[in-house]
Design an enzyme around this catalytic site. Structure first.
Site, PDB file in Angstrom:
ATOM      1  N   GLU A 191      24.430  53.360  34.057  1.00 58.91           N
ATOM      2  CA  GLU A 191      23.837  54.687  33.854  1.00 58.91           C
ATOM      3  C   GLU A 191      24.648  55.811  34.477  1.00 58.91           C
ATOM      4  O   GLU A 191      24.152  56.560  35.323  1.00 58.91           O
ATOM      5  CB  GLU A 191      22.398  54.715  34.375  1.00 58.91           C
ATOM      6  CG  GLU A 191      21.486  53.754  33.651  1.00 58.91           C
ATOM      7  CD  GLU A 191      20.013  53.958  33.998  1.00 58.91           C
ATOM      8  OE1 GLU A 191      19.717  54.709  34.939  1.00 58.91           O
ATOM      9  OE2 GLU A 191      19.165  53.366  33.319  1.00 58.91           O
ATOM     10  N   GLU A 199      18.430  46.921  30.361  1.00 58.10           N
ATOM     11  CA  GLU A 199      17.197  47.202  31.103  1.00 58.10           C
ATOM     12  C   GLU A 199      16.113  47.683  30.153  1.00 58.10           C
ATOM     13  O   GLU A 199      16.397  48.432  29.221  1.00 58.10           O
ATOM     14  CB  GLU A 199      17.376  48.321  32.148  1.00 58.10           C
ATOM     15  CG  GLU A 199      18.079  47.906  33.397  1.00 58.10           C
ATOM     16  CD  GLU A 199      18.222  49.050  34.404  1.00 58.10           C
ATOM     17  OE1 GLU A 199      17.329  49.922  34.488  1.00 58.10           O
ATOM     18  OE2 GLU A 199      19.239  49.057  35.108  1.00 58.10           O
TER      19      GLU A 199
HETATM   20  C1  BG6 Z   1      17.138  52.734  35.824  1.00 59.44           C
HETATM   21  C2  BG6 Z   1      17.983  52.193  36.940  1.00 59.44           C
HETATM   22  O1  BG6 Z   1      17.462  54.064  35.714  1.00 59.44           O
HETATM   23  O2  BG6 Z   1      15.778  52.788  35.982  1.00 59.44           O
HETATM   24  C3  BG6 Z   1      17.241  51.301  37.899  1.00 59.44           C
HETATM   25  O3  BG6 Z   1      19.133  51.556  36.451  1.00 59.44           O
HETATM   26  C4  BG6 Z   1      15.892  51.916  38.203  1.00 59.44           C
HETATM   27  O4  BG6 Z   1      18.029  51.116  39.042  1.00 59.44           O
HETATM   28  C5  BG6 Z   1      15.106  51.963  36.905  1.00 59.44           C
HETATM   29  O5  BG6 Z   1      15.163  51.268  39.199  1.00 59.44           O
HETATM   30  C6  BG6 Z   1      13.706  52.486  37.073  1.00 59.44           C
HETATM   31  O6  BG6 Z   1      13.711  53.735  37.686  1.00 59.44           O
HETATM   32  P1  BG6 Z   1      12.726  54.038  38.879  1.00 59.44           P
HETATM   33  O7  BG6 Z   1      13.036  55.419  39.317  1.00 59.44           O
HETATM   34  O8  BG6 Z   1      11.352  53.911  38.326  1.00 59.44           O
HETATM   35  O9  BG6 Z   1      13.009  53.013  39.936  1.00 59.44           O
END
Ligand code: BG6
Length: 477
Positions: free
Chosen positions: A168, A377
């Site tokens: 990201e 993800e």
């Molecule tokens: C993604 C990241 O942006 O979203 C993760 O790669 C992150 O590291 C995930 O944890 C969820 O975001 P958040 O802010 O809810 O932890």
């Protein structure tokens, strides 16, 4: 009734994590300080001042965690390497104990036939490089990142065949240099675009080197893709969505896939005097660093409408609690403005729930770049509760993952080549700014900011559900 194509036989069913969010052991076995080790110590930056010093202690419990992955039948596990374990100061002498830790983790995964996917960089920059030359702000990072990557390719490339270069880039640069919510906590639009140019060069340099060191491997970046929707069919809103798709998405993905910056955005940045400085050889290097797949981190879509020239700026892009993703009333005057989409439900953390947006995004990527996609993800952050009987009934997470998997199967049926699906996340982990209350895992970890926190692992209901999904190769969704 749609007739679905089945998931490919070798589909990589998995889950993902990041070093800072799970490992803990922040100063153990020679590890150096990262920008996050530094940043979380500044009062007021994270929820209740939570740090990743212990996180969920995966560094000491990795065997237990991998055994749980094996029990679930996971085919792949995406994790990141902490640069500061390998090079405590970002460069120079290799710290053998860091290499040893990841060797053990990789061997443990392979023992259970779990395909490791290694992320080279998931936001934890060596603080020494930040202090020496501003980290991503300097072109020197390109060389140091390349050398760090080569060290990993040489150490692990014999067993690791899937690699993610940068996680990201669009988010760590935006939060680091536009909203100041992440380290180094700067707000400077011109610097933001320059930092991105360096990161894109570093990405390309690492991929170019990869071809020599791991010729039989596959590598790509993970991009945080939030497909743009137009708020209405008014041409000015459609244009606003086009502007946003180019400036918030193609600006990165075109560079990864083609080594080219999109024209309208480039010309806009030049008019504003904030286009990055490009040196001789840069564009050639960008073209030499083509990925094998586009890694996509998908959480939600964003909806846009026309923004008049005297409209809202990016300033309001994130609210004060740091919940990235809530983006109402923000934008760039003259280009676009984000609005809420009333057609979509929201999570308790105010993120849109939009499985069809994933199908749409996958198709857009396929048509534009003709690359296979690794969904690196996707997942749901929620406040999970342990019931009196010790179970965690996370039916909402099952529903979320189920609907997204149906959308993925729709996309596969449309003709999208999807390599795998990594749910964020396997165990609960530290949600950067939100502490441990925002949970993503199939496995609950008894870790809290306050009170009892013995770090014990508890399988949630979704654990058993995903096990069946994997066992049936997606036939039982
Ligand atoms: C993604 C990241 O942006 O979203 C993760 O790669 C992150 O590291 C995930 O944890 C969820 O975001 P958040 O802010 O809810 O932890």
């Amino acid at each position: 009734h749609e007739k679905h194509k089945p998931f490919p036989q070798d589909f990589l069913w998995g889950a993902a994590s990041a070093a800072y969010q799970i490992e803990g052991a922040w100063n153990v076995d020679g590890k150096g300080k990262s920008n996050w080790d530094q940043f979380v110590r500044i009062p007021g930056k994270t929820f209740k001042g939570t740090t990743g010093d212990v996180a969920v202690d995966h560094y000491h419990r990795y065997k237990e965690d991998v055994a749980l992955m094996a029990e679930m039948g996971m085919k792949t596990y995406r994790f990141s390497i902490a640069w500061t374990r390998i090079f405590p100061n970002g460069k120079g002498e290799v710290n053998q104990k860091g290499i040893d830790f990841y060797n053990q983790l990789i061997d443990e995964l392979i023992k259970y036939n779990i395909e490791p996917i290694v992320t080279i960089y998931h936001w934890d920059l060596p603080q020494a490089l930040q202090e020496e030359y501003g980290g991503w702000e300097s072109r020197q990072i390109v060389e140091d990142f390349k050398n760090y990557s080569i060290t990993l390719f040489q150490a692990f490339g014999d067993r690791v065949k899937y690699w993610v270069s940068l996680n990201e880039q669009n988010i760590f640069t935006r939060l680091g240099y536009q909203t100041a919510l992440h380290p180094p906590g700067v707000k400077d639009d011109k610097l933001y675009y320059q930092v991105n140019h360096h990161a894109s060069l570093a990405n390309a340099a690492a991929i170019k080197a990869f071809r020599m060191y791991v010729p039989d491997g596959k590598i790509g970046p993970s991009f945080a893709y939030s497909p743009a929707y137009a708020a209405t069919a008014k041409p000015e809103d459609v244009l606003a969505a086009e502007n946003a798709e180019e400036l918030t998405n193609h600006w990165w993905m075109d560079v990864y896939a083609w080594g080219e910056y999109p024209k309208a955005t480039w010309n806009y940045l030049e008019r504003e005097g904030i286009a990055p400085q490009i040196e001789e050889g840069d564009l050639a290097l960008l073209k030499e660093g083509k990925p094998d797949f586009m890694g996509v981190n998908y959480y939600q879509t964003t909806t846009y409408e026309k923004n008049p020239l005297d409209g809202a700026t990016l300033e309001a892009n994130f609210n004060t609690t740091g919940k990235k993703g809530t983006m109402e009333d923000s934008g760039i005057p003259g280009l676009y403005k984000t609005v809420s989409n009333d057609n979509l439900e929201r999570t308790n953390w105010d993120w849109n729930i939009d499985p069809q947006g994933l199908r749409i995004g996958l198709r857009r990527i396929t048509n534009r770049y003709k690359l296979p996609v690794l969904i690196s993800e996707n997942g749901l952050g929620e406040y999970d509760q342990v019931e009196a009987d010790g179970t965690i009934q996370d039916d909402y997470r099952i529903e979320y993952l189920h609907t997204h998997l149906v959308a993925i199967q729709d996309a596969i049926t449309d003709g999208v080549a999807v390599i795998g699906y990594c749910v964020w996340s396997f165990t609960d982990l530290l949600s950067w700014l939100n502490g441990f209350q925002k949970r993503y895992g199939f496995v609950y970890v008894n870790q809290h900011e306050e009170g009892e926190h013995d770090l014990r692992r508890i399988k949630k209901k979704s654990f058993y559900w995903y096990k069946e999904v994997i066992e049936s190769n997606g036939e039982k969704l």
